[in-house]
Design a protein around this motif. Structure first.
Motif, PDB file in Angstrom:
ATOM      1  N   VAL A   8     -43.919  41.172  52.217  1.00  0.00           N
ATOM      2  CA  VAL A   8     -44.213  42.575  52.490  1.00  0.00           C
ATOM      3  C   VAL A   8     -44.068  42.878  53.972  1.00  0.00           C
ATOM      4  N   PHE A  63     -39.918  50.735  51.524  1.00  0.00           N
ATOM      5  CA  PHE A  63     -40.834  50.382  50.442  1.00  0.00           C
ATOM      6  C   PHE A  63     -40.398  51.026  49.129  1.00  0.00           C
ATOM      7  N   LEU A  81     -48.409  51.541  48.598  1.00  0.00           N
ATOM      8  CA  LEU A  81     -48.227  51.305  50.030  1.00  0.00           C
ATOM      9  C   LEU A  81     -49.524  51.559  50.792  1.00  0.00           C
TER      10      LEU A  81
END
Length: 171
Positions: A8, A63, A81
């Protein structure tokens, strides 16, 4: 097509890290106090800042491309997110605490999806605590992410194990 697990942090590089917030009182939440050193020093109602972050338009687009391809970026930052930002802030803040284990994250709630570029601040409030023997205790905490205007964006409850202070020897 091969599906790999990209870290991430590859595209979630938030503009403000926890240490810069903790060292800059103007960014810290009102009532900020550092997390004490042990379970026994915590008190119910105590609130601490866990940091702040900004999700850029580029990070939002990356994302959404990878993890939320149907999300319209004009709708703001998606729930997943926002959770990732809270998780990053909480993990970085907790790395300096005597927290030994996260037991649970419950009651996740999203109130709004702020636009990219908005400063989002994290706050932890101790809601309950229970000693478990002489060496550890469980802390129940309310965790909030607030927007620049102080409005609630995300909240959840956590249960964590904290170390206890050693007992003084009895003479």
């Amino acid at each position: 097509m091969a599906y790999g697990r990209a870290p991430v942090t590859q595209f979630l590089v938030f503009d403000i890290n926890v240490n810069s917030v903790m060292n800059n009182p103007s960014l810290a939440l009102s009532g900020y106090t550092p997390m004490p050193a042990a379970f026994d020093d915590l008190y119910i109602g105590q609130s601490v800042s866990i940091g702040a972050g900004v999700i850029s338009e580029e990070e939002l687009a990356a994302f959404c491309k990878s993890y939320a391809p149907t999300w319209d970026v004009n709708d703001g930052v998606p729930d997943a997110l926002i959770f990732a930002l809270w998780s990053k802030l909480e993990t970085e803040a907790a790395s300096h605490w005597p927290q030994t284990k996260r037991l649970a994250v419950d009651a996740l709630r999203w109130s709004r999806n702020p636009p990219p570029g908005e400063l989002l601040r994290g706050r932890l409030t101790v809601m309950g605590k229970d000693a478990v023997g002489d060496t550890k205790g469980v802390v129940i905490a309310q965790n909030d992410v607030l927007d620049e205007a102080g409005r609630l964006v995300f909240s959840c409850l956590t249960r964590s194990v904290f170390q206890r202070l050693p007992k003084a020897p009895i003479d």
